[in-house]
Design a protein around this motif. Sequence first.
Motif, PDB file in Angstrom:
ATOM      1  N   ARG B 362       0.833  -1.204   0.000  1.00  0.00           N
ATOM      2  CA  ARG B 362       0.000   0.000   0.000  1.00  0.00           C
ATOM      3  C   ARG B 362       0.873   1.261   0.000  1.00  0.00           C
ATOM      4  NH1 ARG B 362      -5.399   0.387   1.026  1.00  0.00           N
ATOM      5  NH2 ARG B 362      -6.461  -1.594   1.201  1.00  0.00           N
ATOM      6  N   LEU B 363       2.002   1.139   0.724  1.00  0.00           N
ATOM      7  CA  LEU B 363       2.914   2.278   0.814  1.00  0.00           C
ATOM      8  C   LEU B 363       3.483   2.610  -0.563  1.00  0.00           C
ATOM      9  CD1 LEU B 363       4.119   4.174   2.979  1.00  0.00           C
ATOM     10  CD2 LEU B 363       6.112   2.675   3.021  1.00  0.00           C
ATOM     11  N   ARG B 364       3.876   1.572  -1.291  1.00  0.00           N
ATOM     12  CA  ARG B 364       4.429   1.801  -2.631  1.00  0.00           C
ATOM     13  C   ARG B 364       3.347   2.300  -3.578  1.00  0.00           C
ATOM     14  NH1 ARG B 364       8.179  -2.703  -5.084  1.00  0.00           N
ATOM     15  NH2 ARG B 364       8.234  -1.160  -6.735  1.00  0.00           N
ATOM     16  N   GLN B 365       2.150   1.775  -3.366  1.00  0.00           N
ATOM     17  CA  GLN B 365       1.025   2.260  -4.191  1.00  0.00           C
ATOM     18  C   GLN B 365       0.830   3.752  -3.963  1.00  0.00           C
ATOM     19  OE1 GLN B 365      -2.562   0.114  -3.408  1.00  0.00           O
ATOM     20  NE2 GLN B 365      -2.244  -1.286  -5.107  1.00  0.00           N
ATOM     21  N   PHE B 366       0.854   4.126  -2.683  1.00  0.00           N
ATOM     22  CA  PHE B 366       0.670   5.533  -2.329  1.00  0.00           C
ATOM     23  C   PHE B 366       1.799   6.377  -2.939  1.00  0.00           C
ATOM     24  CE2 PHE B 366       1.262   9.133   0.624  1.00  0.00           C
ATOM     25  CZ  PHE B 366       0.005   9.703   0.526  1.00  0.00           C
ATOM     26  N   GLY B 367       3.045   5.857  -2.803  1.00  0.00           N
ATOM     27  CA  GLY B 367       4.204   6.574  -3.352  1.00  0.00           C
ATOM     28  C   GLY B 367       4.078   6.746  -4.856  1.00  0.00           C
ATOM     29  N   SER B 368       3.662   5.683  -5.549  1.00  0.00           N
ATOM     30  CA  SER B 368       3.512   5.760  -7.010  1.00  0.00           C
ATOM     31  C   SER B 368       2.417   6.748  -7.373  1.00  0.00           C
ATOM     32  CB  SER B 368       3.148   4.385  -7.575  1.00  0.00           C
ATOM     33  OG  SER B 368       4.136   3.467  -7.260  1.00  0.00           O
ATOM     34  N   GLY B 369       1.333   6.720  -6.588  1.00  0.00           N
ATOM     35  CA  GLY B 369       0.225   7.652  -6.845  1.00  0.00           C
ATOM     36  C   GLY B 369       0.676   9.089  -6.727  1.00  0.00           C
ATOM     37  N   ILE B 370       1.450   9.371  -5.681  1.00  0.00           N
ATOM     38  CA  ILE B 370       1.955  10.739  -5.476  1.00  0.00           C
ATOM     39  C   ILE B 370       2.878  11.140  -6.618  1.00  0.00           C
ATOM     40  CG2 ILE B 370       3.429  12.180  -3.964  1.00  0.00           C
ATOM     41  CD1 ILE B 370       0.721  11.715  -2.733  1.00  0.00           C
ATOM     42  N   LEU B 371       3.730  10.197  -7.025  1.00  0.00           N
ATOM     43  CA  LEU B 371       4.677  10.493  -8.106  1.00  0.00           C
ATOM     44  C   LEU B 371       3.937  10.814  -9.414  1.00  0.00           C
ATOM     45  CD1 LEU B 371       7.633  10.615  -9.087  1.00  0.00           C
ATOM     46  CD2 LEU B 371       7.451   8.187  -9.655  1.00  0.00           C
TER      47      LEU B 371
END
Lengths: 299, 477
Positions: B362-371
Amino acid sequence: MKTILRLSLLLLIVFGLDLAIDRLLLHGIHHYYGLNEPSEMLLLGHSQLMLAADKERMENELGLKISKYTQEGVDMTTRKVMAQHYLSFPSSDSLRYVLYGVDQFMFNPKGLSAKAYKLFYPFLDNRIIDRYIRTECSSRSDYWAHKLIRTTRYSDLLLNASIRGWLGNWSNLKYGTEDIEELQLNIAEGNMRQIAFDSLLMADFLSTIDLFTAKGIRVILIRTPVIDLLNDYQPDAYKQISEWLEQLAERSPLIDLWDINSQMEHDHTLFFDPIHLNPEGQQRSTELLVERFKHSFAQ
Amino acid sequence: MVFNSFDFLGFFLIVFAGVWVLGRITENPLPRNLWLLTLSYYFYGSFRIEFLALLLYVSLVTYLGGLWLDRLRSRENPHRKGALALIITLSLLPLLYWKYAGFLYGSVTGALGLTPEANPFAGLLLPVGISFFTFQALTYTIDIHRGKIAADRNIIDVFLFVAFFPTLLSGPIERARKLLPQLKNTYRTDFNTLFSGAMLFSWGLFKKMVVADRLAHYVDQIYFDPSAHSGATLCIAAIFYSIQIYCDFSGYSDMAIGVARSIGFSLDKNFDQPYFVTSIREFWKKWHISLTSWFTEYIYIPAGGNRVGKVRWVGNIFLVFLTSALWHGAAWSFLVWGALHALYYLAEHLIHPNKEAVVHSRLRQFGSGILVFALVTLAWIFFRIENIHDAFDIVKRIFTWAGTGVSFGTSSFSFVLTCVALLLFFAGELALRHNALSFENNPKQTLSLPNIWWMATTFLLISLLGVSGNGFVYFQF
């Protein structure tokens, strides 16, 4: 049948909540402007007086209940409507003094908001305001939308006024000081508002004063502070309007003219912009008003 | 007459009443279509009566061109491709003249070192919606050429397909094969379809008047003089613009789909929560879906798509994004916006060559979303700022965090209300994402109590927090 019942429920919820929210917001606005409250003094004017007078400090030091009905960008005609509106409340019977903000630009029809009527939408149920908005509002659909849906009557400015009314907060939040170099540049380029003598605005101003004096209410014209660079901009016209105001004050024992401008105009640190005072300026002008009031009307 | 006006409310009630009555007195769709065509022309004429001539011209070319292509139906006919090229050119002529002549004239004279006194095309007023109805009309022409549909001999239906008022100004760009069959059907509108359409319309109106127009006040003020503001302020303005353009355009699309649904027509979804994505590829599957799929179907695939060599494929990607950029407007800043997205797309493909971006935690998903959001936001700066040097200056000021302080716009109170509006919007989007709220046309649930409460709350929030005065961003395209 079920569909009709559900649609009726929707309308009931919408109009019921609309009315409830309006009542809540209107109460705050009435308190903010001191409408429908028995006051002995009324501060009437536009943003210059709004930022020049600390209502709470005046109430404390003078021991009077004060209503501060000031709106941004309102011309003489609109201020007449504001006076009529204030006087339409039965509570206005207690009124003894009106402090009316005046300045050299008051009879120039340009430079003030042409859409100032929008500031009065919350009072649309009042017959005087209704008539005023009906005349000013260019679009009939706009008028009826605000008439029917009450929550549309509140702009950000009015929502802010309502919240401040509920919180009892009248403080001047215009922090900062005028950039004198930029002002000098604007004056040199002729980008400033001019002094003018529009006959319609002059007539409305005089009839506003008559509205109060006819009821035996004393009208004190407050020469609100304007930065000296602007006062010196059109010396002849400035002298002409100053003399006109002095003559007006001599016309009736119920009219006074108090000049707090001359005591403040040279101190540029007191101005947020050329015509508006910052909080420090407001305290200074309030001090002058209180002193003058105590001196003139000492019991 | 725009959707967010009381004039439109009156207009819509007349449209609905006519469709409701005609649906009950006849099974023949012709009177209803004639009614809708007449009112669609009135709707378009309300912007500028002269523009009706353009709409008529494009409709006539589309109708006659369709009949001509039908006559040349045989694949072996040597004139088919020439006829198609001629019809497409004739359809595009007004768009080319009004939208691109000035840009071409300026670019050519600039390249030749000429300094003409004035660009003769500079004062041309772009007819509203021209890019949308022209592209919608082209789907009819190209699909006949491809044999996907037959030419329609009913002139009313073809003219209505081009001028259908819900899609006329800003889409969604409907395919002929989807909308035309609906014009042949008869149906009855009722309170359920009306209410279901009204729910979607009100959500679109909320996005437009409460979110987009509030954000626009801030963004316009900051971008009026970007050099006067700090990097932090410009960063807020850039983020706000990303949300503004989404709420403005998706709000319009929701209103268009809602209006069409209320009178019995089904239009394709144009946005599917594009900022909740974790890759650029996904973003383009959910942003302005009708235009992206148009370019995919009518440009990318005919150019070979991804079934070509790598160099040509890269060329195809650039072709699609740069065409899309030019479709939005004839300016170098739009081209930079398109080129940036092409680069994002290709860079992502380089990192994740064969599949959609796979993100596990979920953290990486969130990071990718922000990027992805940050990259899209960066590109929007070039989309918003006409002067390309100003756009680069804004980017520079953001990345160097130039200046100090943060501007709250016209007043800090309005800024707070804007933040409240954003929170309400995010809550609504999350509710939609997790199916706590649905705008699907379900007759059994349309008039449910939660929906009634939702509708009443949205209506009151619009009337209390809505601001007016801004046109729709996509009207300029």
